[in-house]
Scaffold this motif. Structure first.
Motif, PDB file in Angstrom:
ATOM      1  N   LEU A 154      -2.699  -5.270   4.747  1.00 62.90           N
ATOM      2  CA  LEU A 154      -3.598  -5.633   5.843  1.00 62.90           C
ATOM      3  C   LEU A 154      -4.980  -5.024   5.643  1.00 62.90           C
ATOM      4  N   ASP A 155      -5.021  -3.772   5.198  1.00 65.46           N
ATOM      5  CA  ASP A 155      -6.271  -3.053   4.967  1.00 65.46           C
ATOM      6  C   ASP A 155      -6.462  -2.874   3.464  1.00 65.46           C
ATOM      7  N   GLU A 156      -7.429  -3.590   2.896  1.00 62.82           N
ATOM      8  CA  GLU A 156      -7.639  -3.521   1.445  1.00 62.82           C
ATOM      9  C   GLU A 156      -7.947  -2.102   0.987  1.00 62.82           C
ATOM     10  N   ALA A 157      -8.681  -1.351   1.788  1.00 62.04           N
ATOM     11  CA  ALA A 157      -9.035   0.021   1.406  1.00 62.04           C
ATOM     12  C   ALA A 157      -7.796   0.910   1.277  1.00 62.04           C
ATOM     13  N   ALA A 158      -6.768   0.599   2.075  1.00 58.99           N
ATOM     14  CA  ALA A 158      -5.547   1.405   2.034  1.00 58.99           C
ATOM     15  C   ALA A 158      -4.759   1.192   0.750  1.00 58.99           C
ATOM     16  N   CYS A 159      -5.116   0.164  -0.012  1.00 61.81           N
ATOM     17  CA  CYS A 159      -4.409  -0.144  -1.262  1.00 61.81           C
ATOM     18  C   CYS A 159      -4.902   0.695  -2.437  1.00 61.81           C
ATOM     19  N   ILE A 186      -4.952  -4.995  -8.865  1.00 60.80           N
ATOM     20  CA  ILE A 186      -6.111  -5.173  -8.005  1.00 60.80           C
ATOM     21  C   ILE A 186      -5.644  -5.089  -6.558  1.00 60.80           C
ATOM     22  N   ALA A 187      -6.561  -4.752  -5.677  1.00 63.62           N
ATOM     23  CA  ALA A 187      -6.267  -4.694  -4.243  1.00 63.62           C
ATOM     24  C   ALA A 187      -6.797  -5.945  -3.563  1.00 63.62           C
ATOM     25  N   VAL A 195      -3.231   1.216  -6.257  1.00 60.25           N
ATOM     26  CA  VAL A 195      -3.921   0.622  -7.402  1.00 60.25           C
ATOM     27  C   VAL A 195      -4.294   1.688  -8.418  1.00 60.25           C
ATOM     28  N   ASP A 196      -4.868   2.788  -7.943  1.00 58.90           N
ATOM     29  CA  ASP A 196      -5.289   3.863  -8.843  1.00 58.90           C
ATOM     30  C   ASP A 196      -4.110   4.447  -9.608  1.00 58.90           C
ATOM     31  N   ALA A 197      -2.963   4.576  -8.946  1.00 56.17           N
ATOM     32  CA  ALA A 197      -1.779   5.139  -9.603  1.00 56.17           C
ATOM     33  C   ALA A 197      -1.302   4.226 -10.730  1.00 56.17           C
ATOM     34  N   ILE A 198      -1.336   2.930 -10.501  1.00 54.98           N
ATOM     35  CA  ILE A 198      -0.916   1.973 -11.531  1.00 54.98           C
ATOM     36  C   ILE A 198      -1.871   2.000 -12.711  1.00 54.98           C
ATOM     37  N   ALA A 249       0.813  -1.218   0.000  1.00 55.96           N
ATOM     38  CA  ALA A 249       0.000   0.000   0.000  1.00 55.96           C
ATOM     39  C   ALA A 249       0.846   1.266   0.000  1.00 55.96           C
ATOM     40  N   ARG A 250       2.094   1.150   0.433  1.00 57.66           N
ATOM     41  CA  ARG A 250       2.931   2.356   0.536  1.00 57.66           C
ATOM     42  C   ARG A 250       4.407   1.952   0.504  1.00 57.66           C
ATOM     43  N   GLY A 251       5.287   2.932   0.483  1.00 55.54           N
ATOM     44  CA  GLY A 251       6.719   2.713   0.631  1.00 55.54           C
ATOM     45  C   GLY A 251       7.334   1.817  -0.424  1.00 55.54           C
ATOM     46  N   ILE A 252       8.247   0.943   0.016  1.00 54.05           N
ATOM     47  CA  ILE A 252       8.960   0.056  -0.902  1.00 54.05           C
ATOM     48  C   ILE A 252       7.978  -0.855  -1.638  1.00 54.05           C
ATOM     49  N   GLY A 253       6.955  -1.338  -0.944  1.00 61.68           N
ATOM     50  CA  GLY A 253       5.988  -2.219  -1.578  1.00 61.68           C
ATOM     51  C   GLY A 253       5.245  -1.546  -2.715  1.00 61.68           C
ATOM     52  N   ALA A 254       4.805  -0.315  -2.496  1.00 60.23           N
ATOM     53  CA  ALA A 254       4.081   0.415  -3.542  1.00 60.23           C
ATOM     54  C   ALA A 254       4.987   0.711  -4.727  1.00 60.23           C
ATOM     55  N   ALA A 255       6.244   1.086  -4.448  1.00 62.86           N
ATOM     56  CA  ALA A 255       7.190   1.363  -5.534  1.00 62.86           C
ATOM     57  C   ALA A 255       7.491   0.102  -6.328  1.00 62.86           C
ATOM     58  N   THR A 256       7.606  -1.018  -5.629  1.00 59.04           N
ATOM     59  CA  THR A 256       7.855  -2.293  -6.301  1.00 59.04           C
ATOM     60  C   THR A 256       6.674  -2.690  -7.175  1.00 59.04           C
ATOM     61  N   ALA A 257       5.475  -2.544  -6.636  1.00 61.56           N
ATOM     62  CA  ALA A 257       4.279  -2.869  -7.411  1.00 61.56           C
ATOM     63  C   ALA A 257       4.195  -1.999  -8.663  1.00 61.56           C
ATOM     64  N   SER A 258       4.485  -0.719  -8.515  1.00 64.20           N
ATOM     65  CA  SER A 258       4.451   0.202  -9.656  1.00 64.20           C
ATOM     66  C   SER A 258       5.455  -0.206 -10.726  1.00 64.20           C
ATOM     67  N   ARG A 259       6.669  -0.560 -10.304  1.00 58.78           N
ATOM     68  CA  ARG A 259       7.698  -0.959 -11.266  1.00 58.78           C
ATOM     69  C   ARG A 259       7.308  -2.256 -11.975  1.00 58.78           C
ATOM     70  N   LEU A 260       6.782  -3.232 -11.238  1.00 62.40           N
ATOM     71  CA  LEU A 260       6.399  -4.496 -11.854  1.00 62.40           C
ATOM     72  C   LEU A 260       5.236  -4.304 -12.823  1.00 62.40           C
ATOM     73  N   ALA A 261       4.327  -3.392 -12.492  1.00 64.08           N
ATOM     74  CA  ALA A 261       3.238  -3.072 -13.416  1.00 64.08           C
ATOM     75  C   ALA A 261       3.798  -2.461 -14.696  1.00 64.08           C
ATOM     76  N   ALA A 262       4.785  -1.576 -14.552  1.00 61.39           N
ATOM     77  CA  ALA A 262       5.419  -0.979 -15.717  1.00 61.39           C
ATOM     78  C   ALA A 262       6.147  -2.026 -16.553  1.00 61.39           C
ATOM     79  N   ASP A 263       6.603  -3.098 -15.895  1.00 54.06           N
ATOM     80  CA  ASP A 263       7.275  -4.193 -16.590  1.00 54.06           C
ATOM     81  C   ASP A 263       6.289  -5.103 -17.322  1.00 54.06           C
ATOM     82  N   GLY A 264       4.996  -4.895 -17.086  1.00 55.38           N
ATOM     83  CA  GLY A 264       3.987  -5.675 -17.791  1.00 55.38           C
ATOM     84  C   GLY A 264       3.234  -6.676 -16.952  1.00 55.38           C
TER      85      GLY A 264
END
Length: 250
Positions: free
Chosen positions: A35-40, A55-56, A44-47, A12-27
């Protein structure tokens, strides 16, 4: 969805969010698990706004039923789990004589139990497809860090866990590696600054001054290495812990 699926915990934030963003950019189609789906939602919206797929999923990595349900949902909706990034983490810092059993158990549960439960769930699908990548998050604190006996022990445990899974899962075409971040600008390092009574900006400056590259890291610095370990370019790399710390291990 036809793209490969990457499941990132603590995303949802920090290293995890940056990693998710990069992997999304990779395809990859990325599962933002926290822990909190709403916090994701922000991640998700940024990706999606950048043209990626995400998906969250709410998931308590320390709870067996929650983990198994999350992976079952992801496979039902997206078809597979091709990459797992065990990134979820917490801090409960204190000197040993002040550290409570709850502080110890909480850190062990999220970092070690969480990596175990998520890896066990992911390998059920990866073994069947005879391919997969697992990337665990260790830390330079694995080498010892005052006030972090619980965190240091958990992060060194991650390295042994990584080596063992690489041995066990290698015959099934699954690569298992770890990244060990140094000082990365996140909410967690800001919390450490508060613990030692320093302003976050001064804390970062002090860390940069003793780092050979003379700067602190950003979440993207870790995401870039995870991207490599999740790619086919790393197909002959397994069982390794890569320190991403600007040259400073202690």
């Amino acid at each position: 969805m036809t793209s490969k699926v990457a499941f990132v915990t603590g995303a949802a934030r920090g290293i995890g969010a940056a990693t998710a963003s990069r992997l999304a950019a990779d395809g990859f189609t990325v599962v933002i698990a926290d822990l909190d789906e709403a916090a994701c939602k922000t991640a998700v919206d940024a990706i999606i706004a950048a043209g990626g797929k995400a998906i969250a999923v709410g998931c308590n990595v320390a709870d067996e039923a929650s983990v198994d349900a999350a992976f079952e949902r992801v496979v039902a909706e997206l078809g597979s789990v091709d990459v797992l990034v065990n990134n979820a983490g917490v801090l409960r810092d204190n000197l040993l004589f002040k550290m409570s059993v709850e502080d110890w158990d909480t850190v062990m549960s999220v970092h070690l139990r969480g990596a175990f439960l998520c890896s066990r769930a992911a390998q059920r699908y990866m073994v069947k497809q005879k391919s997969g990548k697992i990337v665990n998050t260790s830390s330079v604190s694995a080498l010892g860090s005052r006030g972090q006996a619980n965190y240091s022990a958990a992060k060194m445990g991650i390295q042994g866990f990584t080596r063992t899974l690489a041995i066990e899962l290698g015959p099934y075409g699954i690569n298992v590696n770890a990244v060990a971040p140094g000082f990365i600008v996140t909410d967690m390092t800001d919390a450490t600054a508060a613990r030692v009574g320093m302003d976050p900006a001064e804390f970062r400056k002090a860390a940069a001054e003793v780092t050979p590259l003379r700067r602190v890291g950003n979440p993207a610095d870790i995401a870039n290495v995870v991207s490599f370990l999740a790619s086919e370019d790393s197909s002959f790399v397994t069982g390794q812990t890569i320190y991403v710390d600007g040259g400073r291990k202690l």
